[in-house]
Motif scaffolding. Sequence first.
Motif, PDB file in Angstrom:
ATOM      1  N   HIS A   1       9.111   0.527  -6.787  1.00  0.00           N
ATOM      2  CA  HIS A   1       9.273   1.149  -5.597  1.00  0.00           C
ATOM      3  C   HIS A   1       9.678   2.716  -5.924  1.00  0.00           C
ATOM      4  O   HIS A   1      10.775   2.812  -6.373  1.00  0.00           O
ATOM      5  CB  HIS A   1       9.762   0.591  -4.518  1.00  0.00           C
ATOM      6  N   ILE A   2       8.793   3.527  -5.353  1.00  0.00           N
ATOM      7  CA  ILE A   2       9.050   4.819  -5.381  1.00  0.00           C
ATOM      8  C   ILE A   2       8.973   5.763  -4.316  1.00  0.00           C
ATOM      9  O   ILE A   2       8.072   5.528  -3.617  1.00  0.00           O
ATOM     10  CB  ILE A   2       8.175   5.720  -6.632  1.00  0.00           C
ATOM     11  N   VAL A   3       9.925   6.607  -4.086  1.00  0.00           N
ATOM     12  CA  VAL A   3       9.693   7.481  -2.913  1.00  0.00           C
ATOM     13  C   VAL A   3      10.003   8.726  -3.256  1.00  0.00           C
ATOM     14  O   VAL A   3      11.008   9.239  -3.735  1.00  0.00           O
ATOM     15  CB  VAL A   3      10.985   6.993  -1.832  1.00  0.00           C
ATOM     16  N   LEU A   4       9.180   9.775  -3.104  1.00  0.00           N
ATOM     17  CA  LEU A   4       9.551  11.152  -2.910  1.00  0.00           C
ATOM     18  C   LEU A   4       9.800  11.493  -1.504  1.00  0.00           C
ATOM     19  O   LEU A   4       9.132  11.607  -0.668  1.00  0.00           O
ATOM     20  CB  LEU A   4       8.090  11.857  -3.387  1.00  0.00           C
ATOM     21  N   ASP A   5      10.960  11.932  -1.289  1.00  0.00           N
ATOM     22  CA  ASP A   5      11.495  12.231  -0.059  1.00  0.00           C
ATOM     23  C   ASP A   5      11.345  14.015   0.016  1.00  0.00           C
ATOM     24  O   ASP A   5      12.039  14.523  -0.912  1.00  0.00           O
ATOM     25  CB  ASP A   5      12.943  11.850   0.279  1.00  0.00           C
ATOM     26  N   GLU A   6      11.039  14.628   1.164  1.00  0.00           N
ATOM     27  CA  GLU A   6      11.317  16.013   1.375  1.00  0.00           C
ATOM     28  C   GLU A   6      10.335  16.403   0.251  1.00  0.00           C
ATOM     29  O   GLU A   6      11.020  17.338  -0.519  1.00  0.00           O
ATOM     30  CB  GLU A   6      12.461  16.503   1.361  1.00  0.00           C
ATOM     31  N   ALA A   7       9.296  15.985   0.178  1.00  0.00           N
ATOM     32  CA  ALA A   7       8.482  16.617  -1.146  1.00  0.00           C
ATOM     33  C   ALA A   7       8.427  18.088  -1.131  1.00  0.00           C
ATOM     34  O   ALA A   7       8.262  18.636  -2.269  1.00  0.00           O
ATOM     35  CB  ALA A   7       6.998  15.859  -1.281  1.00  0.00           C
ATOM     36  N   ASP A   8       7.807  18.551   0.090  1.00  0.00           N
ATOM     37  CA  ASP A   8       7.574  19.969   0.002  1.00  0.00           C
ATOM     38  C   ASP A   8       8.861  20.732  -0.430  1.00  0.00           C
ATOM     39  O   ASP A   8       8.776  21.809  -1.005  1.00  0.00           O
ATOM     40  CB  ASP A   8       7.351  20.417   1.549  1.00  0.00           C
ATOM     41  N   THR A   9      10.132  20.389   0.082  1.00  0.00           N
ATOM     42  CA  THR A   9      11.260  21.038  -0.356  1.00  0.00           C
ATOM     43  C   THR A   9      11.406  20.906  -2.131  1.00  0.00           C
ATOM     44  O   THR A   9      11.916  22.164  -2.698  1.00  0.00           O
ATOM     45  CB  THR A   9      12.576  20.415   0.343  1.00  0.00           C
TER      46      THR A   9
ATOM     47  N   ARG B   1       1.033  -1.121  -0.017  1.00  0.00           N
ATOM     48  CA  ARG B   1       0.023   0.080   0.112  1.00  0.00           C
ATOM     49  C   ARG B   1       0.910   1.291  -0.061  1.00  0.00           C
ATOM     50  O   ARG B   1       1.836   1.090   0.581  1.00  0.00           O
ATOM     51  CB  ARG B   1      -0.915  -0.134   1.365  1.00  0.00           C
ATOM     52  N   ASP B   2       0.427   2.212  -0.498  1.00  0.00           N
ATOM     53  CA  ASP B   2       1.131   3.588  -0.712  1.00  0.00           C
ATOM     54  C   ASP B   2       0.876   4.193   0.431  1.00  0.00           C
ATOM     55  O   ASP B   2       0.192   4.224   1.178  1.00  0.00           O
ATOM     56  CB  ASP B   2       0.537   4.565  -1.825  1.00  0.00           C
ATOM     57  N   VAL B   3       2.253   5.195   0.788  1.00  0.00           N
ATOM     58  CA  VAL B   3       2.041   5.836   2.226  1.00  0.00           C
ATOM     59  C   VAL B   3       2.411   7.429   2.042  1.00  0.00           C
ATOM     60  O   VAL B   3       3.256   7.806   1.109  1.00  0.00           O
ATOM     61  CB  VAL B   3       3.261   5.176   2.904  1.00  0.00           C
ATOM     62  N   VAL B   4       1.494   8.193   2.853  1.00  0.00           N
ATOM     63  CA  VAL B   4       2.142   9.578   2.757  1.00  0.00           C
ATOM     64  C   VAL B   4       2.410   9.758   3.992  1.00  0.00           C
ATOM     65  O   VAL B   4       1.655   9.606   5.058  1.00  0.00           O
ATOM     66  CB  VAL B   4       0.864  10.415   2.351  1.00  0.00           C
ATOM     67  N   GLY B   5       3.657  10.211   4.361  1.00  0.00           N
ATOM     68  CA  GLY B   5       4.098  10.395   5.896  1.00  0.00           C
ATOM     69  C   GLY B   5       4.372  11.903   5.987  1.00  0.00           C
ATOM     70  O   GLY B   5       5.379  12.485   5.141  1.00  0.00           O
ATOM     71  N   GLN B   6       3.820  12.672   6.834  1.00  0.00           N
ATOM     72  CA  GLN B   6       4.148  13.953   7.286  1.00  0.00           C
ATOM     73  C   GLN B   6       5.450  13.698   8.102  1.00  0.00           C
ATOM     74  O   GLN B   6       5.086  13.247   9.598  1.00  0.00           O
ATOM     75  CB  GLN B   6       3.125  14.750   8.094  1.00  0.00           C
ATOM     76  N   ALA B   7       6.719  14.030   8.010  1.00  0.00           N
ATOM     77  CA  ALA B   7       7.912  13.566   8.749  1.00  0.00           C
ATOM     78  C   ALA B   7       8.978  14.446   8.327  1.00  0.00           C
ATOM     79  O   ALA B   7       9.160  14.643   7.263  1.00  0.00           O
ATOM     80  CB  ALA B   7       7.962  12.004   8.700  1.00  0.00           C
TER      81      ALA B   7
ATOM     82  N   LEU C   1       5.431   8.936  -0.073  1.00  0.00           N
ATOM     83  CA  LEU C   1       5.969  10.200   0.121  1.00  0.00           C
ATOM     84  C   LEU C   1       5.967  11.034   1.171  1.00  0.00           C
ATOM     85  O   LEU C   1       5.059  10.778   1.940  1.00  0.00           O
ATOM     86  CB  LEU C   1       4.642  11.229  -0.944  1.00  0.00           C
ATOM     87  N   PHE C   2       7.314  11.551   1.540  1.00  0.00           N
ATOM     88  CA  PHE C   2       7.429  11.978   2.974  1.00  0.00           C
ATOM     89  C   PHE C   2       7.581  13.727   2.569  1.00  0.00           C
ATOM     90  O   PHE C   2       8.465  14.228   1.674  1.00  0.00           O
ATOM     91  CB  PHE C   2       8.746  11.479   3.263  1.00  0.00           C
ATOM     92  N   SER C   3       6.934  14.321   3.447  1.00  0.00           N
ATOM     93  CA  SER C   3       7.158  15.592   3.625  1.00  0.00           C
ATOM     94  C   SER C   3       6.951  16.362   5.031  1.00  0.00           C
ATOM     95  O   SER C   3       6.396  15.703   5.937  1.00  0.00           O
ATOM     96  CB  SER C   3       6.041  16.218   2.871  1.00  0.00           C
ATOM     97  N   ALA C   4       7.689  17.401   5.210  1.00  0.00           N
ATOM     98  CA  ALA C   4       7.805  17.918   6.418  1.00  0.00           C
ATOM     99  C   ALA C   4       6.399  18.554   6.600  1.00  0.00           C
ATOM    100  O   ALA C   4       5.938  18.870   7.717  1.00  0.00           O
ATOM    101  CB  ALA C   4       9.031  18.859   6.789  1.00  0.00           C
ATOM    102  N   THR C   5       5.830  19.228   5.654  1.00  0.00           N
ATOM    103  CA  THR C   5       4.525  19.925   5.730  1.00  0.00           C
ATOM    104  C   THR C   5       3.638  19.549   4.624  1.00  0.00           C
ATOM    105  O   THR C   5       4.155  18.788   3.642  1.00  0.00           O
ATOM    106  CB  THR C   5       5.026  21.547   5.408  1.00  0.00           C
TER     107      THR C   5
END
Length: 445
Positions: free
Chosen positions: A146-154, A40-46, A179-183
């Motif tokens: 597998h794909i990861v977007l890290d620090e997506a907001d940046t 399953r896909d994941v969106v993480g605010q972290a 997808l991980f994003s601080a905001t």
Amino acid sequence: MTKFQDLGLKEEILKGIREMGYEDAFPIQEAVIPVLLTGRDVVGQAHTGSGKTAAFALAMLQEIQPKKGIQGLVMAPTRELAMQITGEIKKFGKYTGIRVATVYGGQGMGLQLDALDRGVEIVVATPGRLIDHLKRGSIELGDITHIVLDEADTMLDMGFVDDIQFILDLAPEERVMSLFSATMPTEILRLSEEYLKNPKQFLLDADDLSGEGIDQAFLVIKDRDKMKYLMDFIKPVKGQIIVFCSTKYRTRDVAKYLHQEKFDAVAIEGDMSQSRREQSMSKFRTGKVDILVATDVASRGIDVPRVELVVNYDVPNQELAYFHRIGRTARAGAKGRAITLVSYSSVGDWNLIKRQIKVNLTDLNKEMGIEISIPDPLKRQVPSRRYGGSQSRTGYSRSSRSGGYGRSGGYGGSSRGDARDDRSGGRKKYGDRGGKNSYGGRSRW
Ligand code: AMP
């Protein structure tokens, strides 16, 4: 506390984890790994510091097969972060036979092409350079699972959104994506709606913006007195220190001055060549030097676990930058301190940030008995008729424009005493790709 073996990871991976000295899984790892493993896909605010790299890397390593083409793709905003992620994946994956390459702008194509030719299963990339490789056919996304977007907001802030969409459109539909994003601004939510399938959402460090675990303090002083106080603050510190400046010029000046005063300091700013930036970063990371003087380029994504003190030599241009900067200390549960030096002309900006700080904030002016003597703008205003049209005496014109100290957000407004580094100042808007650079993969920071 969950142990890594309870997450169902392979023995080869557990061996790598043990070698890194990790014992228990961090909450983000405990939460995210099992979900990714079910596909399953994941969106993480972290933010960085939460342990998100291991969260996505371990899930990826568990599923990816050696010698079956590029199956994993991680996109990150800066070359520093990309290299750091690669380093971690290599350590976790040491016994798996899975190979990783980093592709980023600013490095010659040759080295990256060689690495790709030798064969890799995971690519960690900044979006601009990845597109260069896609266009010349040196990277293909057909086998990606597998794909990861890290620090997506940046990445959005840096104008990478079109690049990211271009890349994602080339990847197979059947893939696990996180997808991980601080905001979580609307643009990120929109992106995740478009490209992720029914993602499980995690709000993993909602209290990040509180700066929990960081002793935060500020001191309002004249800009020209900052160096003196900086030295006073850093002298007694035993651990590592990061000093953030708002422009590359100030970064250079402060580093140079600290050198003259016999401190072990290195600088990192946007005008430096890639190799010099790497040299500085590696000296700091390995503890060869104690002080890193940096523009905001180093504030995101860079993990240096031992930073004891962050000094904001200049007030950052927005709240998020403040929290990202101070977040370089108090990593992985450690205690840390952050001191912000506020010049008179930045009091307004500081007041805006201060309102977002939800923990105790030490007022060093009170604690150290240092008076704030901002000239009263009304008194210094010179009647224009009598003085031949001059609006104010030299040196006062900036502050007299916008009210006085203490008016929330009023003093100074967006005008500031310090010239900004164009590339680190001002939040770029969604869709602003920064011109050709987005494809060229050249340094923006
Ligand atoms: P990250 O948010 O991925 O940048 O990780 C922040 C820091 O925590 C890094 O220094 C990691 O090496 C460290 N770290 C991540 N997961 C763990 C863990 N389970 N146990 C100990 N340290 C960890």
